[in-house]
Design a protein around this motif. Structure first.
Motif, short mmCIF file in Angstrom:
data_model
loop_
_atom_site.label_atom_id
_atom_site.label_comp_id
_atom_site.label_asym_id
_atom_site.label_seq_id
_atom_site.Cartn_x
_atom_site.Cartn_y
_atom_site.Cartn_z
N GLU A 163 0.88 -1.18 0.06
CA GLU A 163 0.08 0.03 -0.06
C GLU A 163 0.82 1.38 -0.12
O GLU A 163 2.01 1.09 0.69
CB GLU A 163 -0.90 -0.01 1.18
N GLU A 164 0.49 2.16 -0.74
CA GLU A 164 1.42 3.47 -0.93
C GLU A 164 0.91 4.41 0.43
O GLU A 164 -0.01 4.30 0.92
CB GLU A 164 1.02 4.39 -1.96
N VAL A 165 2.18 4.75 0.81
CA VAL A 165 2.22 5.68 2.02
C VAL A 165 1.28 7.05 1.86
O VAL A 165 0.30 7.20 2.64
CB VAL A 165 3.51 5.97 2.64
N THR A 166 1.70 7.60 0.88
CA THR A 166 0.77 8.93 -0.01
C THR A 166 1.10 8.41 -1.41
O THR A 166 2.17 7.93 -1.89
CB THR A 166 1.22 10.06 0.57
N ASP A 167 0.01 9.28 -2.31
CA ASP A 167 0.25 8.99 -3.56
C ASP A 167 1.62 9.74 -4.13
O ASP A 167 2.32 9.28 -5.07
CB ASP A 167 -0.77 9.76 -4.40
N ASP A 168 2.04 10.97 -3.55
CA ASP A 168 3.15 11.78 -4.10
C ASP A 168 4.43 10.96 -3.54
O ASP A 168 5.60 11.61 -4.02
CB ASP A 168 3.06 13.12 -3.79
N LEU A 169 4.47 10.27 -2.45
CA LEU A 169 5.76 9.54 -2.06
C LEU A 169 5.93 8.45 -2.49
O LEU A 169 7.22 7.97 -2.63
CB LEU A 169 5.61 9.38 -0.34
N GLU A 206 7.44 5.55 -4.80
CA GLU A 206 8.44 5.33 -5.90
C GLU A 206 7.68 4.16 -6.88
O GLU A 206 7.51 3.04 -6.27
CB GLU A 206 9.62 4.87 -5.27
N ARG A 207 7.66 4.42 -8.19
CA ARG A 207 7.07 3.29 -8.90
C ARG A 207 7.85 3.00 -9.94
O ARG A 207 7.78 1.78 -10.42
CB ARG A 207 5.56 3.95 -9.50
N GLU A 208 8.81 3.97 -10.67
CA GLU A 208 9.53 3.40 -11.70
C GLU A 208 10.96 3.34 -11.34
O GLU A 208 11.45 3.67 -10.45
CB GLU A 208 9.44 4.81 -12.74
N PHE A 231 10.86 3.10 -2.43
CA PHE A 231 10.57 3.93 -0.93
C PHE A 231 8.81 4.36 -1.16
O PHE A 231 8.36 4.62 -2.30
CB PHE A 231 11.54 5.27 -1.35
N GLY A 232 8.29 4.75 -0.10
CA GLY A 232 6.91 5.27 0.12
C GLY A 232 6.16 4.28 -0.11
O GLY A 232 4.72 4.52 -0.24
N TRP A 233 6.25 3.18 0.28
CA TRP A 233 5.12 1.89 0.55
C TRP A 233 5.28 1.40 1.69
O TRP A 233 6.22 1.32 2.41
CB TRP A 233 5.59 1.06 -0.56
N TYR A 234 4.09 0.85 2.19
CA TYR A 234 4.05 -0.03 3.48
C TYR A 234 4.11 -1.56 2.58
O TYR A 234 3.72 -1.74 1.58
CB TYR A 234 2.62 -0.11 4.01
N LYS A 235 5.19 -1.95 3.28
CA LYS A 235 5.50 -3.48 2.62
C LYS A 235 5.53 -4.92 3.80
O LYS A 235 5.90 -4.52 4.81
CB LYS A 235 7.00 -3.28 2.10
N SER A 236 5.17 -5.70 3.32
CA SER A 236 5.38 -6.93 4.02
C SER A 236 6.89 -7.41 3.59
O SER A 236 7.12 -7.47 2.70
CB SER A 236 4.46 -8.06 3.61
#
Length: 616
Positions: A17-23, A25-27, A117-122
């Motif tokens: 899950e994204e922490v916030t949309d602007d934080l 990192e996707r690419e 960066f910027g994701w909640y991760k398991s």
């Protein structure tokens, strides 16, 4: 920047899950991944790092190289982890640091998996659980600059002499032609600074692997060795030998921890005194160290004792089977120099310098006894300060007379170490390079540093303390033994250290093996290691195998031998065959071994069941 290193069997993650949309990192970065046999690096980028992103990346690289070199891996997981700090950098700077660190590692041929960066991760991480598997580092954007060098007068060089048993002295370079080959090599290395056979590896590196004694473990740190049954038997017998020698002399065995809290009783202050580069690491909020040798533990015991003058000399001894020294990759060298080693170590508290000198002489002679028992030549070097030499010149002459061989004297202009005088003994390897083994030293400062005292009628006093290793590191002793075999016409270890002392070769294994088994049992009752080459090979090939295995006594057994009870015993060192009954063979080997330690056979009695440890 805060770094938490976990030496991992594996790390696996999935962005949920994204922490916030602007934080988020996707690419250019995976949203899930797994890496095996790696170092997982949890990273918190801090606000101070924003001032110099390039600097903090460069300094983080230094720490990463150091840790991955220690753990012998090139696989790295970079995992952004905000929970290591409460003073975090802004997201853009943190992301930039992670990206730059990944690029820098890949440029140095690391395999890198970076979590976004910027994701909640398991995530799932499996920690290996050894002493260095959890480390933490704090990295600043700027390192302290080196202090400006001040112009100082260069220290005066050491003065060198050769002293002979009659008390005469000579310049060692001028004396070289009249010295033995080993002392000539010692002088060339110590005094003239010559490196014998530069670039060549000592012969024992090939021998230890060819004879399936010792090998490198690719899954371990560089310089850590694994011992196969034959090599472990030799190592265990050497350890038993040194234990017996020291206990007979009066050393009292103890066992101390291998790990120390650097904040405890100022141990960190003294760490450099006993080894220049120890393993250090973080454990929770404590800085820890794996010891270089047994000094700390034995000093701790002495400090906590109530020592009376009547207890002196007080000798505390430990076979330190887990000692560490952080040698660099280019410095490790087979059995001669490793990162983990076995060190017999005794510390003797003495009443005064008179008693310390007497102990030093007695312990030096004990070291020479190991030279006799191991059949390895040792050359002595006596090192002392100018002040000590001038105060004790006549005593030094007595020492050399007692050693009964020329000694190399190094006279230092002033004391730079914890010792004021010491005697080192060196074997010379097959390339003409010294292997320093036994050592005994008079330590004039550690008792005060570690609050070690003894009491007499006049109060409390700090005792002079001797450091003594009667053999030197056990692995170095093995190196010296193997280096000697490289110069022998018929290479062979001393019989008491030979993994197989007697081998029986039945002419027809189906008919004669049972008789040979009975002979093995009989010798085992006399604590002699024997086996039977029962393989389906010609007698000639099995004799060749006994020669290759350096078996000091081997016997071909057929119908004639069984019928007559008379054995033809091949004595390898003499290149001769002698007739002997089984009882005479037993007496022959027992006399050869003497009162040196006996260890039971480590491999199966039948050679057909001996596995190959070095082949793939």
């Amino acid at each position: 920047m805060r770094l938490l290193f976990i030496h991992s069997d594996h790390l696996e993650f999935e962005a949920r899950e994204e922490v916030t949309d602007d934080l988020a990192e996707r690419e250019g970065v995976p949203l899930e991944g797994r890496m095996e046999e790696c170092v997982t690096v949890f990273v918190s980028v801090e606000s101070d790092d924003e001032s110099d992103v390039d600097g903090v990346v460069e300094n983080a690289l230094v720490e990463l190289r150091d840790v991955t070199d220690q753990l012998n891996t090139r696989n790295v997981v970079l995992y952004p982890y905000a929970h290591l700090s409460e003073d975090l950098a802004n997201p853009d700077a943190a992301t930039q640091v992670m990206q730059d660190l990944e690029a820098a590692l890949e440029a140095e041929d690391y395999e890198v998996l970076r979590a976004p960066f910027g994701w909640y991760k398991s995530f799932e991480v499996a920690c290996k659980g050894h002493p260095l598997s959890e480390l933490s580092r704090h990295v600043a954007a700027h390192r302290d600059e080196e202090p400006a060098e001040t112009e100082e007068e260069p220290s005066a060089p050491s003065e060198w002499q050769i002293m002979y048993p009659d008390g005469s002295v000579e310049d060692p370079v001028e004396a070289k032609p009249s010295l033995g080959d080993d002392m000539q090599a010692f002088v060339a290395d110590e005094v003239e600074g010559e490196v014998a056979s530069p670039g060549e590896e000592p012969p024992h590196l090939d021998i230890m692997q060819e004879k399936e004694l010792v090998g490198y473990d690719e899954l371990s740190d560089v310089g850590n060795l694994r011992f196969y049954p034959r090599g472990k038997l030799i190592r265990d017998a050497l350890m038993a030998y040194v234990n017996d020698l020291v206990v007979e002399y009066g050393g009292m065995p103890v066992e101390t921890p291998i790990m120390y809290d650097l904040g405890a009783r100022s141990i960190d202050e003294h760490a450099g005194k006993f080894g220049e580069r120890q393993y250090r690491f973080e454990s929770g909020d404590r800085r820890m160290m794996l010891r270089f040798a047994a000094c700390f533990g034995q000093f701790s015991i002495m400090r906590d004792m109530h020592i009376s003058v009547h207890d002196l000399p007080l000798r505390i001894y430990e076979m330190s089977t887990y000692s560490f020294r952080r040698e660099q990759k280019g410095e490790v060298s087979g059995l001669k120099r490793q990162r983990a080693f076995t060190m017999p170590d005794m510390h003797t508290a003495t009443r005064d310098m008179d008693q310390a000198r007497a102990e030093l002489m007695a312990q030096a002679k004990l070291a020479l006894q190991t030279s006799t028992d191991l059949d390895v030549n040792y050359e002595p070097a006596i090192r002392m300060t100018r002040e000590f030499y001038e105060d004790n010149e006549e005593w030094v002459r007595e020492v050399v007379d007692d050693l009964d061989k020329p000694a190399l004297l190094e006279i230092l202009p002033e004391r730079h170490h914890y010792w004021s005088a010491k005697i080192d003994f060196a074997a010379i390897d097959g390339l003409g390079r010294p292997i320093e083994n036994p050592t005994v030293q008079i330590d004039v400062e550690s008792a005060e540093r570690f609050d070690i005292e003894y009491t007499d009628g006049d109060g409390a006093h700090n005792p002079p303390i001797l450091h003594f290793s009667p053999s030197g590191g056990i692995e170095r002793v093995m190196a010296a033994l193997l280096e000697k075999t490289a110069t022998m016409d018929t290479p062979q270890l001393p019989t008491w250290l030979s993994p197989t002392q007697v081998r029986f070769i039945p002419v027809n294994p189906d008919e004669h093996c049972e008789f040979c088994d009975d002979l093995v049992d009989d010798l085992a009752d006399a604590e002699i290691r024997a086996d039977v080459d029962d393989r389906d090979e010609t007698v000639g090939k099995r004799i060749a195998r006994a020669e290759t295995d350096w078996v000091p006594y081997y016997v071909v057994v057929g119908g004639d031998e069984i019928g007559s009870g008379e054995l033809g015993v091949n004595v390898r060192a003499e290149g001769d065959e002698v007739d002997a009954t089984p009882e005479e063979l037993r007496e022959m080997v027992a006399e050869d071994v003497g009162d040196l330690p006996t260890v039971r056979r480590y491999l199966p009695r039948h050679v057909s069941n001996h596995p190959h440890f070095t082949g793939r």
